[in-house]
Design a protein around this motif. Structure first.
Motif, PDB file in Angstrom:
ATOM      1  N   ASP A 131      10.833   4.279  -0.111  1.00 13.14           N
ATOM      2  CA  ASP A 131       9.871   4.971  -0.973  1.00 13.14           C
ATOM      3  C   ASP A 131      10.521   5.447  -2.257  1.00 13.14           C
ATOM      4  O   ASP A 131       9.924   5.380  -3.338  1.00 13.14           O
ATOM      5  CB  ASP A 131       9.273   6.160  -0.202  1.00 13.14           C
ATOM      6  N   GLU A 132      11.763   5.920  -2.159  1.00  8.11           N
ATOM      7  CA  GLU A 132      12.401   6.499  -3.337  1.00  8.11           C
ATOM      8  C   GLU A 132      13.112   5.486  -4.216  1.00  8.11           C
ATOM      9  O   GLU A 132      13.185   5.656  -5.424  1.00  8.11           O
ATOM     10  CB  GLU A 132      13.389   7.592  -2.908  1.00  8.11           C
ATOM     11  N   ARG A 133      13.655   4.438  -3.601  1.00  7.88           N
ATOM     12  CA  ARG A 133      14.501   3.543  -4.386  1.00  7.88           C
ATOM     13  C   ARG A 133      13.819   2.259  -4.837  1.00  7.88           C
ATOM     14  O   ARG A 133      14.251   1.634  -5.794  1.00  7.88           O
ATOM     15  CB  ARG A 133      15.757   3.172  -3.585  1.00  7.88           C
ATOM     16  N   LEU A 134      12.781   1.846  -4.134  1.00  6.99           N
ATOM     17  CA  LEU A 134      12.226   0.531  -4.459  1.00  6.99           C
ATOM     18  C   LEU A 134      11.068   0.619  -5.441  1.00  6.99           C
ATOM     19  O   LEU A 134      10.245   1.515  -5.384  1.00  6.99           O
ATOM     20  CB  LEU A 134      11.745  -0.165  -3.178  1.00  6.99           C
ATOM     21  N   GLU A 135      11.054  -0.363  -6.340  1.00  8.89           N
ATOM     22  CA  GLU A 135       9.906  -0.477  -7.223  1.00  8.89           C
ATOM     23  C   GLU A 135       9.543  -1.949  -7.372  1.00  8.89           C
ATOM     24  O   GLU A 135      10.295  -2.835  -6.985  1.00  8.89           O
ATOM     25  CB  GLU A 135      10.179   0.162  -8.583  1.00  8.89           C
ATOM     26  N   THR A 136       8.354  -2.165  -7.906  1.00  9.73           N
ATOM     27  CA  THR A 136       7.881  -3.525  -8.088  1.00  9.73           C
ATOM     28  C   THR A 136       8.316  -4.022  -9.455  1.00  9.73           C
ATOM     29  O   THR A 136       8.098  -3.345 -10.461  1.00  9.73           O
ATOM     30  CB  THR A 136       6.344  -3.543  -7.967  1.00  9.73           C
ATOM     31  N   CYS A 137       8.931  -5.190  -9.477  1.00  8.32           N
ATOM     32  CA  CYS A 137       9.392  -5.774 -10.733  1.00  8.32           C
ATOM     33  C   CYS A 137       8.183  -6.075 -11.622  1.00  8.32           C
ATOM     34  O   CYS A 137       7.268  -6.789 -11.209  1.00  8.32           O
ATOM     35  CB  CYS A 137      10.192  -7.041 -10.459  1.00  8.32           C
ATOM     36  N   ARG A 146       5.399   8.222   5.741  1.00  8.50           N
ATOM     37  CA  ARG A 146       6.616   8.975   5.452  1.00  8.50           C
ATOM     38  C   ARG A 146       6.394  10.474   5.674  1.00  8.50           C
ATOM     39  O   ARG A 146       7.202  11.152   6.317  1.00  8.50           O
ATOM     40  CB  ARG A 146       7.045   8.710   4.000  1.00  8.50           C
ATOM     41  N   ALA A 147       5.285  10.985   5.149  1.00  5.06           N
ATOM     42  CA  ALA A 147       4.990  12.414   5.286  1.00  5.06           C
ATOM     43  C   ALA A 147       4.810  12.794   6.757  1.00  5.06           C
ATOM     44  O   ALA A 147       5.274  13.849   7.201  1.00  5.06           O
ATOM     45  CB  ALA A 147       3.739  12.768   4.486  1.00  5.06           C
ATOM     46  N   ALA A 148       4.139  11.923   7.514  1.00  5.90           N
ATOM     47  CA  ALA A 148       3.894  12.214   8.927  1.00  5.90           C
ATOM     48  C   ALA A 148       5.202  12.239   9.711  1.00  5.90           C
ATOM     49  O   ALA A 148       5.411  13.107  10.576  1.00  5.90           O
ATOM     50  CB  ALA A 148       2.937  11.181   9.522  1.00  5.90           C
ATOM     51  N   LEU A 149       6.095  11.306   9.399  1.00  2.00           N
ATOM     52  CA  LEU A 149       7.396  11.275  10.085  1.00  2.00           C
ATOM     53  C   LEU A 149       8.225  12.505   9.739  1.00  2.00           C
ATOM     54  O   LEU A 149       8.882  13.086  10.599  1.00  2.00           O
ATOM     55  CB  LEU A 149       8.166  10.023   9.664  1.00  2.00           C
ATOM     56  N   GLU A 150       8.169  12.887   8.460  1.00  2.77           N
ATOM     57  CA  GLU A 150       8.925  14.064   8.042  1.00  2.77           C
ATOM     58  C   GLU A 150       8.407  15.315   8.744  1.00  2.77           C
ATOM     59  O   GLU A 150       9.179  16.153   9.204  1.00  2.77           O
ATOM     60  CB  GLU A 150       8.840  14.233   6.517  1.00  2.77           C
ATOM     61  N   ALA A 151       7.068  15.429   8.832  1.00  5.02           N
ATOM     62  CA  ALA A 151       6.475  16.611   9.479  1.00  5.02           C
ATOM     63  C   ALA A 151       6.873  16.673  10.944  1.00  5.02           C
ATOM     64  O   ALA A 151       7.257  17.734  11.457  1.00  5.02           O
ATOM     65  CB  ALA A 151       4.951  16.576   9.334  1.00  5.02           C
ATOM     66  N   VAL A 152       6.794  15.532  11.626  1.00  5.12           N
ATOM     67  CA  VAL A 152       7.178  15.503  13.042  1.00  5.12           C
ATOM     68  C   VAL A 152       8.654  15.854  13.186  1.00  5.12           C
ATOM     69  O   VAL A 152       9.039  16.676  14.021  1.00  5.12           O
ATOM     70  CB  VAL A 152       6.886  14.109  13.647  1.00  5.12           C
ATOM     71  N   ASP A 153       9.482  15.246  12.340  1.00  8.16           N
ATOM     72  CA  ASP A 153      10.924  15.450  12.455  1.00  8.16           C
ATOM     73  C   ASP A 153      11.299  16.891  12.153  1.00  8.16           C
ATOM     74  O   ASP A 153      12.173  17.474  12.798  1.00  8.16           O
ATOM     75  CB  ASP A 153      11.637  14.490  11.491  1.00  8.16           C
ATOM     76  N   GLU A 154      10.625  17.502  11.170  1.00  9.96           N
ATOM     77  CA  GLU A 154      11.027  18.840  10.759  1.00  9.96           C
ATOM     78  C   GLU A 154      10.370  19.950  11.560  1.00  9.96           C
ATOM     79  O   GLU A 154      10.947  21.005  11.751  1.00  9.96           O
ATOM     80  CB  GLU A 154      10.729  19.040   9.264  1.00  9.96           C
ATOM     81  N   LYS A 193       0.851  -1.194   0.000  1.00 14.98           N
ATOM     82  CA  LYS A 193       0.000   0.000   0.000  1.00 14.98           C
ATOM     83  C   LYS A 193       0.883   1.240   0.000  1.00 14.98           C
ATOM     84  O   LYS A 193       0.931   1.992   0.977  1.00 14.98           O
ATOM     85  CB  LYS A 193      -0.896   0.009   1.262  1.00 14.98           C
ATOM     86  N   ARG A 194       1.581   1.415  -1.090  1.00 11.00           N
ATOM     87  CA  ARG A 194       2.525   2.538  -1.115  1.00 11.00           C
ATOM     88  C   ARG A 194       1.805   3.874  -1.053  1.00 11.00           C
ATOM     89  O   ARG A 194       2.223   4.784  -0.343  1.00 11.00           O
ATOM     90  CB  ARG A 194       3.414   2.448  -2.354  1.00 11.00           C
ATOM     91  N   GLU A 195       0.736   4.020  -1.815  1.00 12.84           N
ATOM     92  CA  GLU A 195       0.008   5.299  -1.835  1.00 12.84           C
ATOM     93  C   GLU A 195      -0.747   5.513  -0.521  1.00 12.84           C
ATOM     94  O   GLU A 195      -0.770   6.603   0.025  1.00 12.84           O
ATOM     95  CB  GLU A 195      -1.000   5.321  -2.989  1.00 12.84           C
ATOM     96  N   ALA A 196      -1.390   4.461  -0.036  1.00 16.44           N
ATOM     97  CA  ALA A 196      -2.310   4.609   1.087  1.00 16.44           C
ATOM     98  C   ALA A 196      -1.627   4.514   2.445  1.00 16.44           C
ATOM     99  O   ALA A 196      -2.151   5.042   3.431  1.00 16.44           O
ATOM    100  CB  ALA A 196      -3.407   3.543   1.006  1.00 16.44           C
ATOM    101  N   ALA A 197      -0.472   3.859   2.509  1.00 19.02           N
ATOM    102  CA  ALA A 197       0.156   3.640   3.817  1.00 19.02           C
ATOM    103  C   ALA A 197       1.579   4.194   3.887  1.00 19.02           C
ATOM    104  O   ALA A 197       1.910   4.960   4.792  1.00 19.02           O
ATOM    105  CB  ALA A 197       0.157   2.149   4.173  1.00 19.02           C
ATOM    106  N   LEU A 198       2.418   3.823   2.923  1.00 15.08           N
ATOM    107  CA  LEU A 198       3.816   4.260   2.988  1.00 15.08           C
ATOM    108  C   LEU A 198       3.929   5.773   2.843  1.00 15.08           C
ATOM    109  O   LEU A 198       4.624   6.424   3.627  1.00 15.08           O
ATOM    110  CB  LEU A 198       4.639   3.538   1.915  1.00 15.08           C
ATOM    111  N   GLY A 199       3.218   6.325   1.862  1.00 12.60           N
ATOM    112  CA  GLY A 199       3.278   7.773   1.641  1.00 12.60           C
ATOM    113  C   GLY A 199       2.877   8.585   2.866  1.00 12.60           C
ATOM    114  O   GLY A 199       3.641   9.436   3.320  1.00 12.60           O
TER     115      GLY A 199
END
Ligand SMILES: [Zn+2]
Ligand SMILES: [Zn+2]
Lengths: 198, 198
Positions: free
Chosen positions: B50-56, A43-51, A34-40
């Motif tokens: 997120d940036e480096r991995l893709e699905t074969c 990632r954005a939430a972690l970046e926001a917290v970190d920054e 679920k790259r769009e629904a979960a990973l994205g």
């Protein structure tokens, strides 16, 4: 063999409390599916917290501003100070909206077992805040655990020389209970019925 | 009340399998307390994935290259194709280093209960790969669950018209067992003793 990127993510997740290597791998698989629904979003939430987030140098709260919104809010009563173990306890009390004053986050509690000593907690900064004056009451809102109560007694000893009323949350907390796990009603009752430390 | 950034991170973590709202909040607290040691590495690991991995596009593996390292490796036997449910199963088999051929990831298994039908899985691409020729053996390495075995039988029916040997992992897998949970010894034994689908 999974790629180094996946191994690194699995290990970073496995180090979170509540996740072991097995569930971390399941979580990674979920994120990859679920790259769009979960990973994205993660990632954005972690970046926001970190920054955007920083630790308030006054009270130890975590916020987008330093001093934090609570410390900077002129409507908060500067004469009442509530001392908590962790930032999550501050959040729990804020959800109840019952404490009108400001906070001080210790960053833990004294623990002989874990080797956590007074100098490992934000106690000197607490004493300095009280010493600076303007505070009438210090509420020791430690968890109702042995270590929490030990910490409260230690703090009461440390600040008894100052002209402040030192209170603690009323009994009524379930024995062994941790603030962050309580419903707001119990928390509200305990806060309203707070009493002087004997 | 925690900041919106913290709420967003808590919610993103709570959606991971194995983490609920309570453990997600504990994880966030941990990340905030260990920004250098935990938040930083997790953020970097997520970004790298997120940036480096893709699905074969050929096999469904997840890798830094497309086609993936396994599909592109000329030393892998192009005549043997191992079909698995999930990427994690491919990783489990790769850890055993016993399968010399290539893989095909279905992306799940047929499930009446969850409404997962053949068209929800990478079955047409599997049939196309076999139809293209050059493959002598298809190993159906489904989980030893009812749904896994249903899927294997469905696939065996779909590819019986092609001149390929269709095998499945030997019994010896514990009943109800999932590949990703097995030790390498059991997995190796099951792979070595694979047999034609009856
Ligand atoms: Zn503050
Ligand atoms: Zn591939």
């Amino acid at each position: 063999m999974a790629s180094p990127e996946i191994e690194a993510l699995t290990q970073a997740l496995a180090r979170l409390p509540g996740l072991g290597p097995r569930s971390a791998r399941r979580a990674v698989l979920h994120l990859l599916k679920k790259r769009e629904a979960a990973l994205g979003p993660l990632r954005a939430a972690l970046e926001a917290v970190d920054e955007r987030l920083e630790t308030c140098a006054t009270c130890g709260n975590v916020d987008t501003a330093n001093p934090c919104a609570i410390c900077a809010d002129p409507r908060r009563d500067p004469r009442a100070l509530c001392v908590v173990e962790e930032v999550a306890d501050l959040w729990a009390l804020e959800r109840s909206r019952l404490f009108p004053g400001r906070f001080h986050v210790l960053g833990g509690r004294l623990s002989a077992l874990e080797g956590i000593r007074p100098e490992d907690l934000a106690i000197e900064t607490l004493v300095a805040r009280i010493e600076a004056g303007g505070i009438d009451e210090v509420v020791l809102a430690m968890n109702a655990t042995l270590e929490g109560q030990t910490t409260a007694h230690y703090l009461a000893d440390r600040i008894e020389r100052f002209p402040v009323r030192v209170t603690q949350l009323a009994h009524g907390l379930p024995v062994g209970g941790e603030l962050d796990y309580l419903d707001e009603g119990t928390l509200a009752q305990a806060l309203r019925a707070r009493r002087p430390v004997s």
